[in-house]
Write a protein that holds these residues in place. Structure first.
Motif, short mmCIF file in Angstrom:
data_model
loop_
_atom_site.label_atom_id
_atom_site.label_comp_id
_atom_site.label_asym_id
_atom_site.label_seq_id
_atom_site.Cartn_x
_atom_site.Cartn_y
_atom_site.Cartn_z
N SER A 198 -46.54 50.66 -9.61
CA SER A 198 -45.76 49.86 -8.66
C SER A 198 -45.54 48.46 -9.22
O SER A 198 -46.48 47.84 -9.74
CB SER A 198 -46.48 49.75 -7.32
N PRO A 199 -44.33 47.92 -9.12
CA PRO A 199 -44.09 46.57 -9.61
C PRO A 199 -44.79 45.54 -8.75
O PRO A 199 -44.85 45.66 -7.52
CB PRO A 199 -42.56 46.42 -9.53
N ARG A 200 -45.35 44.52 -9.39
CA ARG A 200 -45.97 43.43 -8.66
C ARG A 200 -44.93 42.37 -8.29
O ARG A 200 -45.10 41.64 -7.32
CB ARG A 200 -47.07 42.77 -9.50
N ALA A 201 -43.89 42.26 -9.08
CA ALA A 201 -42.88 41.25 -8.80
C ALA A 201 -41.55 41.68 -9.42
O ALA A 201 -41.52 42.35 -10.45
CB ALA A 201 -43.30 39.89 -9.36
N GLN B 297 -42.34 38.94 -4.78
CA GLN B 297 -43.65 39.54 -5.02
C GLN B 297 -43.88 40.65 -4.01
O GLN B 297 -43.69 40.46 -2.80
CB GLN B 297 -44.75 38.50 -4.90
N LEU B 298 -44.30 41.80 -4.52
CA LEU B 298 -44.43 42.99 -3.69
C LEU B 298 -45.88 43.46 -3.64
O LEU B 298 -46.53 43.56 -4.67
CB LEU B 298 -43.56 44.11 -4.25
N PRO B 299 -46.39 43.77 -2.45
CA PRO B 299 -47.69 44.44 -2.38
C PRO B 299 -47.56 45.89 -2.80
O PRO B 299 -46.45 46.41 -2.98
CB PRO B 299 -48.08 44.31 -0.91
N LEU B 300 -48.68 46.57 -2.94
CA LEU B 300 -48.69 47.96 -3.37
C LEU B 300 -47.96 48.82 -2.34
O LEU B 300 -48.33 48.85 -1.17
CB LEU B 300 -50.13 48.45 -3.53
N ALA B 301 -46.92 49.52 -2.77
CA ALA B 301 -46.14 50.38 -1.88
C ALA B 301 -46.64 51.81 -2.00
O ALA B 301 -46.02 52.65 -2.63
CB ALA B 301 -44.66 50.28 -2.22
N SER B 302 -47.79 52.08 -1.41
CA SER B 302 -48.40 53.40 -1.56
C SER B 302 -47.85 54.42 -0.57
O SER B 302 -48.16 55.61 -0.68
CB SER B 302 -49.91 53.29 -1.38
N ARG B 303 -47.05 53.95 0.41
CA ARG B 303 -46.52 54.89 1.41
C ARG B 303 -45.01 54.79 1.49
O ARG B 303 -44.42 54.80 2.58
CB ARG B 303 -47.16 54.60 2.76
N VAL C 162 -45.00 40.46 1.61
CA VAL C 162 -43.99 40.21 0.58
C VAL C 162 -43.76 38.70 0.48
O VAL C 162 -43.75 37.99 1.49
CB VAL C 162 -42.66 40.93 0.93
N ARG C 163 -43.61 38.21 -0.73
CA ARG C 163 -43.31 36.80 -0.97
C ARG C 163 -41.98 36.69 -1.71
O ARG C 163 -41.73 37.46 -2.65
CB ARG C 163 -44.41 36.14 -1.81
N PHE C 164 -41.16 35.75 -1.28
CA PHE C 164 -39.82 35.60 -1.89
C PHE C 164 -39.63 34.11 -2.20
O PHE C 164 -39.43 33.30 -1.30
CB PHE C 164 -38.77 36.10 -0.91
N LEU C 165 -39.73 33.76 -3.48
CA LEU C 165 -39.57 32.37 -3.93
C LEU C 165 -38.25 32.20 -4.66
O LEU C 165 -37.81 33.10 -5.38
CB LEU C 165 -40.72 31.97 -4.87
N GLY C 166 -37.65 31.05 -4.48
CA GLY C 166 -36.44 30.71 -5.22
C GLY C 166 -36.55 29.32 -5.82
O GLY C 166 -37.19 28.44 -5.24
N VAL C 167 -35.94 29.13 -6.98
CA VAL C 167 -35.86 27.81 -7.62
C VAL C 167 -34.38 27.51 -7.82
O VAL C 167 -33.67 28.29 -8.46
CB VAL C 167 -36.61 27.79 -8.98
N ASP C 168 -33.93 26.38 -7.24
CA ASP C 168 -32.50 26.08 -7.32
C ASP C 168 -32.18 25.28 -8.57
O ASP C 168 -33.04 25.00 -9.40
CB ASP C 168 -32.03 25.37 -6.04
N ARG C 169 -30.94 24.91 -8.71
CA ARG C 169 -30.50 24.22 -9.93
C ARG C 169 -31.09 22.81 -10.02
O ARG C 169 -31.12 22.22 -11.10
CB ARG C 169 -28.98 24.15 -9.96
#
Length: 415
Positions: free
Chosen positions: A38-41, A57-63, A83-90
């Motif tokens: 499973s991808p971590r990010a 960022q993704l937690p373990l998707a076991s189901r 789930v974590r979703f980060l963004g960096v702008d210009r």
């Protein structure tokens, strides 16, 4: 050209044993395979002209097989809380876009994990999930960007409010591993080797994600932050970055009062963000009118639905009383004193904000007790009041005494 990268943990020799159903049982073997692959990010570099980086960022998707079924929407929602979703702008500011992870977005993320079409399909799917939430109106919602500025996360693993919450990343796998030990399916030696492999691999992938994020940030601001002793606090980074003209006095204050790092980030970043919107003449009214003129019927319906949404409440500002008239007034005074470089006025403003004696803040300024750490704002207020009650001679003399004081400052209901 949009580039997407899937970051997963590295393989180690113990994986073969973990994934062997004859050795560990079918449930643990299945979860071990999910853990390994499973991808971590999901890392999106330069996703648009306004954004330098997206990291999901993704937690373990076991189901996943269950979560793709609409009947089990609650599983998707529970999974999405981690789930974590980060963004960096210009401008190299860091944003926390968890508020944009709606139920629809989470369903599309689960669909992404269930597919095997490759990176291009994953990229298209994620952008489709974000289109109705952010990307299609990005240029018309600049005033709304600052509402999502990250104020709490840290890039250090294992620190409070860390971006890398390891306990929430693979709870099913860890619980099944403990269950296998309890049921004597595996022995203590095997259990210890599995835990060591988890620690090493999670530490390695955390370091990779942190390096990706740091590479997109401003190196000068990161260097100033490193010299303050506040650590890799993204809220403090944003505070320094929002107004580079005043970054030096702000870094000086962080170096003198590192325990107040979270308070400065949570309290002063919103003030700077609103000031930046005013300075840019972007109060949202003109943008809203332009957006409505350009909207399709579907866009207009979505905009009306957003207006009808009831307000939500974040308990942390309420607990810290950050939105009271008293707090907002002294936050404004504090910000002006900091940017003017007036240390005495800064100390007085902080004392007034927390309703404590000036000399208490002066002593913290002078001694900088490392054992105090960087408590959240609501707890910092309680700690300062406890210190004020003890008087000058009753302050903790060692790390254990500080831990006892901090523990006593937490209300029983929050423990």
């Amino acid at each position: 050209m949009k580039e997407v990268e899937f970051l997963a943990v590295d393989g180690v020799p113990i994986d073969e044993e973990l994934q062997d159903a004859g050795t560990t049982g079918p449930e643990l073997a299945y979860l071990a395979r999910c853990y390994r692959y499973s991808p971590r990010a999901l890392v999106f570099r330069n996703p648009s002209s306004d954004w330098r980086l997206f990291v999901v960022q993704l937690p373990l998707a076991s189901r996943v097989s269950l979560m793709t079924n609409p009947i089990f929407a609650q599983l998707t929602r529970a999974w999405g809380l981690n789930v974590r979703f980060l963004g960096v702008d210009r401008e190299q500011l860091v944003y926390d876009f968890r508020a944009l992870l709606s139920d629809r977005t989470l369903r599309l993320l689960v669909d992404l994990l269930a597919r095997s079409d490759g990176a291009d399909a994953a990229l298209d799917l994620l952008f489709d999930s974000l289109a109705a939430e952010m990307l299609t109106v990005l240029d018309r919602r600049r005033a709304d960007w600052h509402r999502h500025l990250d104020r709490e996360h840290r890039l250090e693993s294992g620190a409070p409010a860390s971006l890398f919450d390891r306990a929430a990343r693979c709870p099913d796998f860890l619980a099944r591993l403990r269950g296998a030990l309890r049921d004597e399916i595996i022995d203590v030696e095997f259990y210890g080797r599995a835990l060591r492999s988890i620690d090493l691999r999670e530490g390695a992938v955390d370091a990779r994600i942190a390096a990706v994020i740091e590479a997109s940030l401003d190196t000068v601001t990161l260097a100033k932050l490193a010299r303050t002793g506040a650590g890799k606090h993204l809220g403090c980074y944003n505070w320094l970055r929002l107004d580079p003209r005043h970054a030096v006095p702000r870094a000086h204050l962080l170096a003198r009062l590192p325990a107040f790092a979270t308070f400065f980030a949570e309290t002063l970043v919103p003030l700077d963000a609103r000031a930046a919107s005013r300075d840019g003449h972007d109060d949202g009214s003109d943008a809203e009118a332009d957006a409505e003129a350009l909207d399709t019927p579907a866009d207009a319906a979505l905009r009306r639905a957003r207006r009808r949404q009831p307000p939500t409440f974040d308990l942390r500002p309420l607990a810290a009383r950050q939105d009271s008239a008293h707090s907002l007034h002294w936050a404004g005074v504090l910000e002006r004193a900091i940017d003017a470089g007036q240390d005495r006025l800064v100390i007085e403003a902080i004392a007034q904000r927390f309703a404590v004696d000036d000399n208490l803040v002066r002593r913290l300024w002078r001694e900088r007790p490392a054992a105090l750490g960087q408590p959240p704002t609501w707890q910092l207020a309680q700690i300062l009041r406890r210190l004020g009650e003890r008087g000058d001679r009753g302050w903790p003399g060692n790390a254990a005494a500080w831990e006892s004081l901090i523990a006593s400052a937490v209300p029983i209901e929050a423990a």
